[in-house]
Scaffold this active site. Structure first.
Site, PDB file in Angstrom:
ATOM      1  CG  ASP A 316      -2.011  -1.068   1.108  1.00 32.39           C
ATOM      2  OD1 ASP A 316      -2.285  -1.530  -0.017  1.00 32.39           O
ATOM      3  OD2 ASP A 316      -2.580  -1.438   2.153  1.00 32.39           O
ATOM      4  NE  ARG A 347      -3.658   2.118  -4.520  1.00 30.16           N
ATOM      5  CZ  ARG A 347      -3.899   1.661  -3.301  1.00 30.16           C
ATOM      6  NH1 ARG A 347      -3.068   0.794  -2.742  1.00 30.16           N
ATOM      7  NH2 ARG A 347      -4.956   2.083  -2.613  1.00 30.16           N
TER       8      ARG A 347
HETATM    9  C1  S3P Z   1      -5.195  -5.753   3.429  1.00 31.89           C
HETATM   10  C2  S3P Z   1      -4.355  -6.458   2.606  1.00 31.89           C
HETATM   11  C3  S3P Z   1      -3.778  -5.905   1.372  1.00 31.89           C
HETATM   12  C4  S3P Z   1      -3.820  -4.380   1.354  1.00 31.89           C
HETATM   13  C5  S3P Z   1      -5.159  -3.850   1.782  1.00 31.89           C
HETATM   14  C6  S3P Z   1      -5.516  -4.330   3.183  1.00 31.89           C
HETATM   15  C7  S3P Z   1      -5.767  -6.425   4.622  1.00 31.89           C
HETATM   16  O1  S3P Z   1      -4.493  -6.393   0.269  1.00 31.89           O
HETATM   17  O2  S3P Z   1      -3.497  -3.907   0.075  1.00 31.89           O
HETATM   18  O3  S3P Z   1      -5.144  -2.426   1.795  1.00 31.89           O
HETATM   19  O4  S3P Z   1      -6.290  -5.734   5.505  1.00 31.89           O
HETATM   20  O5  S3P Z   1      -5.689  -7.658   4.686  1.00 31.89           O
HETATM   21  P1  S3P Z   1      -4.142  -7.838  -0.365  1.00 31.89           P
HETATM   22  O6  S3P Z   1      -4.150  -8.781   0.736  1.00 31.89           O
HETATM   23  O7  S3P Z   1      -5.194  -8.132  -1.368  1.00 31.89           O
HETATM   24  O8  S3P Z   1      -2.797  -7.664  -0.983  1.00 31.89           O
END
Ligand code: S3P
Length: 428
Positions: A316, A347
């Site tokens: 992120d 992104r």
């Molecule tokens: C998150 C996991 C990430 C992240 C998202 C929040 C989470 O996504 O990008 O903002 O809270 O488990 P991914 O697990 O799909 O990579």
């Protein structure tokens, strides 16, 4: 949809900042406490739009949840007391709500339908639907339930061993939640370490979770118990100010009470490698998650390569690290980051387009970016593309531009950081 115009900063970022509660942990806190029996008090809860979607989902299933400022009280009555929602659940823009709740809804004996906004309706859901189906879940939607809206015909699921096909904490967490509701044991084997909040926090609610190397196992049928805890500050929100301070002359900033979980702190490692003057001190723990303070000042930066397993631990933070890279000496390479193409927006394209508008030298690759620095940045017209992290990247860029930056559709910043502009102005 409104446009914000920001003037370049006249001084550096200085002072003390307390960022809002962690988004990932806030979602999990609501989910675990709503499935639990007993009252939970969650303080420093992130009241951004995404986490409120998770709150609303459980309210629709009959859980009494009250909110006073950033304190949430959840009156859990256990899994058996959850009711069938009378109207479809709206996941809004929240990928975490959509993926984690899919794990829950698939395993409850209820019929539920759910939808999301335009951005979320384009994001892949097959990554959770497919492994959930292997546990016996009945989920319907367009293109073999690859996208929202989805209908869940809740079933008693069967535990199984999942080899994760995507490096995703959301998928891992959905399967562990489904595993808690299933018969037998469920094991998730990761192919690279992703944020481990689910595994770390479930024990606070009385669940037994076994982690052995890359595999995490839960037994079905465990009853969670209500718990009280304080959500640490979000390192992903802190990252905007860490980079802001690193690139803006005369900055010297303290950020307090930030979650420093090693599966989330890749941004600190990246900035250190780039040569940023950054100090971290651990001050407490939430369960086993370290929490601490950070101090950062303006530094001259050098280019680095971000790749491999580190990517999941700063996924992120790539938009804001890309901004830092425009001020670093040399070419910063970001690779193995194809997941960026299926976030709130693509992104890779959004970062490249916005930074190029400001005069940066950025190339896109299928799985990342190449940024040639350092380049002075001028003003320009940016678009958030409805993505909170793209909007905040633009706002931080305006600290060092030579003239005004405008950002179209700035409201999306409320998704993860409702007081972002107040906090930014307070440090200038
Ligand atoms: C998150 C996991 C990430 C992240 C998202 C929040 C989470 O996504 O990008 O903002 O809270 O488990 P991914 O697990 O799909 O990579």
């Amino acid at each position: 949809m409104s446009t914000l115009v920001l003037e370049p900063a006249k001084k550096g970022l200085t002072g003390r900042l307390k960022v809002p509660g962690d988004k990932s942990i806030s979602h999990r806190a609501v989910i675990f406490s709503s499935l639990a029996k007993g009252v939970s008090h969650i303080t420093n809860f992130l009241t951004g739009e995404d986490c409120l979607r998770t709150v609303e989902a459980f309210r629709q299933m009959g859980v009494e949840i009250t909110k006073e400022k950033d304190c949430l009280t959840v009156h859990g009555n256990g899994i058996d007391a959850l009711k069938e929602p009378a109207v479809p659940i709206n996941f809004g823009n929240s990928g975490t709500t959509a993926r984690l709740m899919s794990g829950v809804l698939a395993g409850l004996p209820l019929f539920t339908t759910a939808f999301g906004d335009q951005s979320l309706s384009r994001r892949p859901m097959d990554r959770v639907v497919q492994p959930l189906s292997e546990m016996g879940a009945l989920i319907r939607g367009r293109e073999q339930a690859s996208y929202l809206p989805l209908a869940f015909e809740g079933k008693k699921l069967r535990g199984r061993i999942h080899q994760l096909q995507v490096k995703s904490a959301q998928v891992k967490s959905a399967l562990l939640l489904a595993g808690l509701l299933a018969e037998g044991e469920t094991t998730v084997v990761e192919q690279g370490r992703t944020r481990n909040h689910t595994e770390m926090l479930l024990p606070l609610f009385g669940a037994e979770v076994q982690t052995k190397g890359a595999s995490i196992t839960v037994k079905g049928g465990q009853q969670l118990q209500g718990a009280d805890f304080q959500v640490p500050g979000d390192i992903s929100s802190a990252a905007f100010f860490l980079v802001g301070a690193a690139i803006t002359p005369n900055s010297d900033l303290n950020i307090v009470n930030v979650g420093l979980n090693p599966t989330r702190n890749g941004v600190v490692q990246a900035l250190e490698k780039m040569g940023a003057a950054i100090e971290t001190t651990i001050t407490s723990y939430v369960g086993e998650e370290p929490v601490g303070d950070m101090r950062i000042s303006h530094s001259s930066l050098k280019a680095i390569t971000l790749e491999g397993d580190l990517i999941a631990n700063l996924i992120d933070e790539i938009p804001i690290l890309a901004l830092a890279a425009t001020q670093a000496e040399g070419t910063t390479i970001i690779k193995d980051a194809k997941e960026l193409r299926v976030k709130e927006t693509d992104r890779i394209e959004a970062v490249a387009h916005n930074l190029t508008q400001l005069g940066a030298n950025v190339e896109t690759r299928e799985d990342g970016l190449a940024i040639h620095g350092p380049t002075p940045l001028h003003g320009g017209e940016l678009h958030s593309y409805g993505d909170h992290r793209i909007g905040m990247m633009g706002a931080i860029a305006s600290l060092i531009t030579t003239s005004k930056v405008s950002i179209a559709d700035k409201e999306c910043i409320n998704i993860s950081y409702p007081n972002f502009f107040e906090d930014l102005h307070g440090l200038l």
